[in-house]
Motif scaffolding. Structure first.
Motif, PDB file in Angstrom:
ATOM      1  N   VAL A   8     -79.232 -23.220  -7.740  1.00 47.97           N
ATOM      2  CA  VAL A   8     -78.852 -24.414  -6.987  1.00 47.97           C
ATOM      3  C   VAL A   8     -79.095 -25.631  -7.868  1.00 47.97           C
ATOM      4  CG1 VAL A   8     -79.396 -25.824  -4.963  1.00 47.97           C
ATOM      5  CG2 VAL A   8     -79.381 -23.321  -4.782  1.00 47.97           C
ATOM      6  N   ASN A   9     -78.147 -26.547  -7.875  1.00 50.03           N
ATOM      7  CA  ASN A   9     -78.287 -27.788  -8.631  1.00 50.03           C
ATOM      8  C   ASN A   9     -79.588 -28.499  -8.244  1.00 50.03           C
ATOM      9  OD1 ASN A   9     -77.750 -30.958  -8.428  1.00 50.03           O
ATOM     10  ND2 ASN A   9     -76.624 -30.169 -10.182  1.00 50.03           N
ATOM     11  N   LYS A  14     -83.300 -30.814  -4.014  1.00 48.09           N
ATOM     12  CA  LYS A  14     -84.139 -31.825  -3.352  1.00 48.09           C
ATOM     13  C   LYS A  14     -83.649 -32.095  -1.935  1.00 48.09           C
ATOM     14  CE  LYS A  14     -85.546 -34.169  -7.626  1.00 48.09           C
ATOM     15  NZ  LYS A  14     -85.509 -35.432  -8.404  1.00 48.09           N
ATOM     16  N   LEU A  15     -82.329 -32.152  -1.772  1.00 47.25           N
ATOM     17  CA  LEU A  15     -81.757 -32.372  -0.442  1.00 47.25           C
ATOM     18  C   LEU A  15     -82.092 -31.204   0.485  1.00 47.25           C
ATOM     19  CD1 LEU A  15     -79.898 -33.894   1.534  1.00 47.25           C
ATOM     20  CD2 LEU A  15     -77.947 -32.746   0.458  1.00 47.25           C
ATOM     21  N   THR A  84     -73.011 -21.179  -4.326  1.00 45.05           N
ATOM     22  CA  THR A  84     -71.795 -20.369  -4.368  1.00 45.05           C
ATOM     23  C   THR A  84     -70.522 -21.157  -4.656  1.00 45.05           C
ATOM     24  OG1 THR A  84     -71.553 -20.547  -1.951  1.00 45.05           O
ATOM     25  CG2 THR A  84     -72.761 -18.642  -2.817  1.00 45.05           C
ATOM     26  N   ALA A  85     -70.519 -22.459  -4.369  1.00 50.48           N
ATOM     27  CA  ALA A  85     -69.316 -23.267  -4.593  1.00 50.48           C
ATOM     28  C   ALA A  85     -69.553 -24.388  -5.592  1.00 50.48           C
ATOM     29  CB  ALA A  85     -68.810 -23.853  -3.269  1.00 50.48           C
ATOM     30  N   GLY A  86     -70.675 -24.340  -6.293  1.00 49.34           N
ATOM     31  CA  GLY A  86     -70.958 -25.346  -7.307  1.00 49.34           C
ATOM     32  C   GLY A  86     -71.691 -26.547  -6.752  1.00 49.34           C
ATOM     33  N   ALA A  87     -72.201 -27.374  -7.660  1.00 53.05           N
ATOM     34  CA  ALA A  87     -72.995 -28.544  -7.266  1.00 53.05           C
ATOM     35  C   ALA A  87     -72.184 -29.488  -6.385  1.00 53.05           C
ATOM     36  CB  ALA A  87     -73.488 -29.286  -8.508  1.00 53.05           C
ATOM     37  N   ARG A  93     -73.309 -35.408  -1.721  1.00 46.22           N
ATOM     38  CA  ARG A  93     -74.776 -35.387  -1.697  1.00 46.22           C
ATOM     39  C   ARG A  93     -75.318 -36.628  -0.992  1.00 46.22           C
ATOM     40  NH1 ARG A  93     -75.539 -35.390  -6.812  1.00 46.22           N
ATOM     41  NH2 ARG A  93     -75.144 -33.143  -7.031  1.00 46.22           N
ATOM     42  N   LEU A  94     -74.730 -37.800  -1.275  1.00 40.78           N
ATOM     43  CA  LEU A  94     -75.151 -39.025  -0.602  1.00 40.78           C
ATOM     44  C   LEU A  94     -74.922 -38.921   0.905  1.00 40.78           C
ATOM     45  CD1 LEU A  94     -76.103 -41.971  -0.583  1.00 40.78           C
ATOM     46  CD2 LEU A  94     -73.725 -42.659  -1.072  1.00 40.78           C
ATOM     47  N   THR A  95     -73.789 -38.351   1.288  1.00 42.48           N
ATOM     48  CA  THR A  95     -73.502 -38.161   2.707  1.00 42.48           C
ATOM     49  C   THR A  95     -74.548 -37.252   3.343  1.00 42.48           C
ATOM     50  OG1 THR A  95     -71.130 -38.398   2.261  1.00 42.48           O
ATOM     51  CG2 THR A  95     -71.748 -37.416   4.366  1.00 42.48           C
ATOM     52  N   GLY A  96     -74.945 -36.199   2.616  1.00 44.09           N
ATOM     53  CA  GLY A  96     -75.981 -35.308   3.116  1.00 44.09           C
ATOM     54  C   GLY A  96     -77.312 -36.026   3.317  1.00 44.09           C
TER      55      GLY A  96
END
Length: 550
Positions: A8-9, A14-15, A84-87, A93-96
């Motif tokens: 995992v990236n 961290k998220l 599985t689908a890349g970083a 990520r910001l939305t997350g």
């Protein structure tokens, strides 16, 4: 073209970790409240400092059934999609993170009003029970924040599909999208009742509340919520467990079809929680009971797929008898054993669900503590143990630490403690529920009746089992703290299974999202549009539920 990552990236990790940490904080607070609750039910303990029984009952339900599950699921799915689908893209990520902070603020707000005694309205918060408006605002924020995270996952999957034309999406990512689609559609119900009914009523903007409408909107959400919990456990079973044991995924296509069927049959079924309520035609109750029982099909597909995986693995190791594969499974590996116990618990849990959904049998156990025992077999055993088993490799993978032999042995002890405690507590709940012991009630509510006296041994058994479960919570929290900060540095695998080499190619047909969502909408309209219209039109002024409280 985005390639499947081995890890995992780091930014995505961290998220995911932020969500998982909040989930385990909720586990501690909610578990402590559950421990206090069963002690009170034993009739031998009184809560100190003016703490109310229904105060801890509400905290237990909200923090474990809503907060623990939602945060862990979203964190797990973000990690799984990154793996599985890349970083994730910077925007996704910001939305997350935006979704995470909105959910966290909402959780803190809701928990605050429960703990200060302003929201003792239980996990279902039925009217005419009324909480402080902050409780409802907090719940709304949790739901809205989860939607934002869901949109980030949808965007990431769409990005993968765009950059990999003509390819079927990674199985774990596909499953995550199905689960978030289910969550987004079903949580519209609880958002609607909170925003349009409870908040205006609590603020005094409306005179009352249509109780039947509020309960219907809640259960439109409340039953699919069960599958929002279960599907991530199924993700672990389908995708991770085959890799952990050294086998293969039995069928990628079967796994996807089972998830699509869960999407179809989990949402338009809320009336089976309202079988004893007036105001809903028996015809519509019957239709939704039939749809409820249809969910047995993907459940049996899942059971078949898992046992086929185990058997094929065993045969590859030399097993020849019907159950010879059992001796080849890695029973000393907590990553397998803990989720496997969850699988086994779902057999009686699923059978109990069929009883709950049956109109005739439901009359026997409706609103008894049998139902509580059922929930503790499904969410608190099947789902939670699978989440614990997943955390034992997911957390060290995200933190760059190792799941040591000592922690593995402690995790097995934890699973045994949990299983024994749950067998005692849930078994007592099921048994005394058949004798009519009510759910949600404290011991003092029973009074001094002879019937209440007959229930005392079962209440004591619940306290014994609940105490063991709280010990299990302490053990798992110790393990998680070690994996977060103290375990040796190293590399822990994020196990992703591969399909059998001889399996047929998965068709692109499964990614026709417009078709699946259309079918879901049609089923919802079929099940709800006419009876929901009747609830509003046929409630004359002055009748119970029309612009005032029952």
């Amino acid at each position: 073209m985005i390639e499947t990552a081995v890890k995992v990236n780091k930014k995505d990790a961290k998220l995911a970790l932020a969500h998982i940490i909040v989930a385990f904080i909720a586990l501690f607070i909610g578990g402590l409240c559950g421990f206090l609750q069963v002690l009170v039910r034993s009739g031998k303990v009184q809560l100190p400092g003016g703490i109310g029984y229904y105060q801890v009952l509400t905290a237990h339900g909200v923090l474990l059934a809503l907060v623990l599950t939602t945060f862990f699921i979203i964190g797990f799915q973000f990690a799984g999609m990154s793996r599985t689908a890349g970083a994730l893209s910077n925007k996704a990520r910001l939305t997350g993170w935006i979704g995470f902070w909105i959910m966290t603020i909402g959780t803190a707000l809701t928990t605050f009003y429960i703990l200060i005694g302003k929201a003792s309205v239980l996990y279902t918060f039925y009217a005419p029970l009324q909480a402080h408006v902050g409780f409802y605002i907090g719940l709304a924020l949790v739901v809205v924040g989860s939607w934002i995270s869901g949109f980030a996952m949808f965007a990431h999957y769409a990005r993968w599909k765009k950059q990999n034309p003509g390819q079927v999406g990674p199985l774990l990512s596909f499953m995550s999208v199905v689960n978030m689609a289910l969550w987004l559609i079903c949580s519209l119900g609880v958002a609607a009742t909170v925003l349009l009914q409870f908040i205006p009523w609590t603020l005094g903007w409306t005179e009352g509340i249509n109780v039947l409408v509020s309960r219907t909107l809640f259960w439109y959400f409340g039953h699919p919520l069960v599958y929002f919990w279960l599907l991530p456990a199924y993700m672990v079973w389908y995708v991770v467990i085959p890799k952990v044991i050294g086998g293969k995924i039995f069928s990628d296509s079967l796994a996807r079809m089972s998830f699509i069927l869960f999407l179809f049959f989990s949402i338009p079924v809320g009336f089976h929680h309202q079988l004893t309520e007036p105001g809903i035609s028996p015809t519509w109750k019957y239709i939704q009971v039939v749809l409820t029982l249809m969910v047995v099909i993907p459940s049996l597909m899942t059971a078949f797929s898992m046992f086929a995986t185990f058997e094929r693995f065993g045969r590859s190791k030399g097993a020849t008898s019907l159950f010879g594969w059992l001796k080849f499974l890695p029973w000393n590996d907590a990553r397998f054993l803990v989720p496997f116990i969850g699988m086994v618990a779902f057999i009686p849990g699923g059978a109990g669900g069929l009883i709950n959904a049956s109109h005739q049998l439901n009359q026997v156990i409706h609103n008894t503590i049998w139902v509580t025992g059922h929930f503790h077999l499904t969410i608190a055993t099947t789902v939670v143990l699978t989440f614990f088993g997943a955390a034992y490799w997911l957390v060290p993978h995200l933190t760059g630490r190792t799941f040591t032999k000592q922690l593995n042995q402690l995790a097995i002890v934890q699973a045994v403690v949990w299983s024994v405690g749950m067998t005692i507590m849930s078994g007592a709940m099921h048994w005394v529920g058949l004798y009519g012991a009510p759910r949600r009630s404290s011991f003092s509510d029973y009074g001094g009746s002879a019937q209440a006296a007959d229930w005392i041994p079962y209440q004591i058994a619940q306290a014994v089992g609940g105490s063991m479960l709280f010990l299990g919570i302490i053990l798992v929290l110790y393990i998680i703290v070690q994996l977060l900060w103290f375990a040796p540095k190293g590399e822990e695998e994020f196990p992703i299974g591969e399909a059998e080499e001889t399996a047929e190619k998965t068709p692109l047909f499964f990614d026709k999202w417009w078709l699946w969502i259309t079918i879901v909408v049609v089923l919802i309209l079929l099940a709800y549009s006419i009876p929901f219209t009747h609830m509003i039109q046929e409630a004359p002024p002055g009748s119970p539920g029309y612009n005032r409280l029952c």
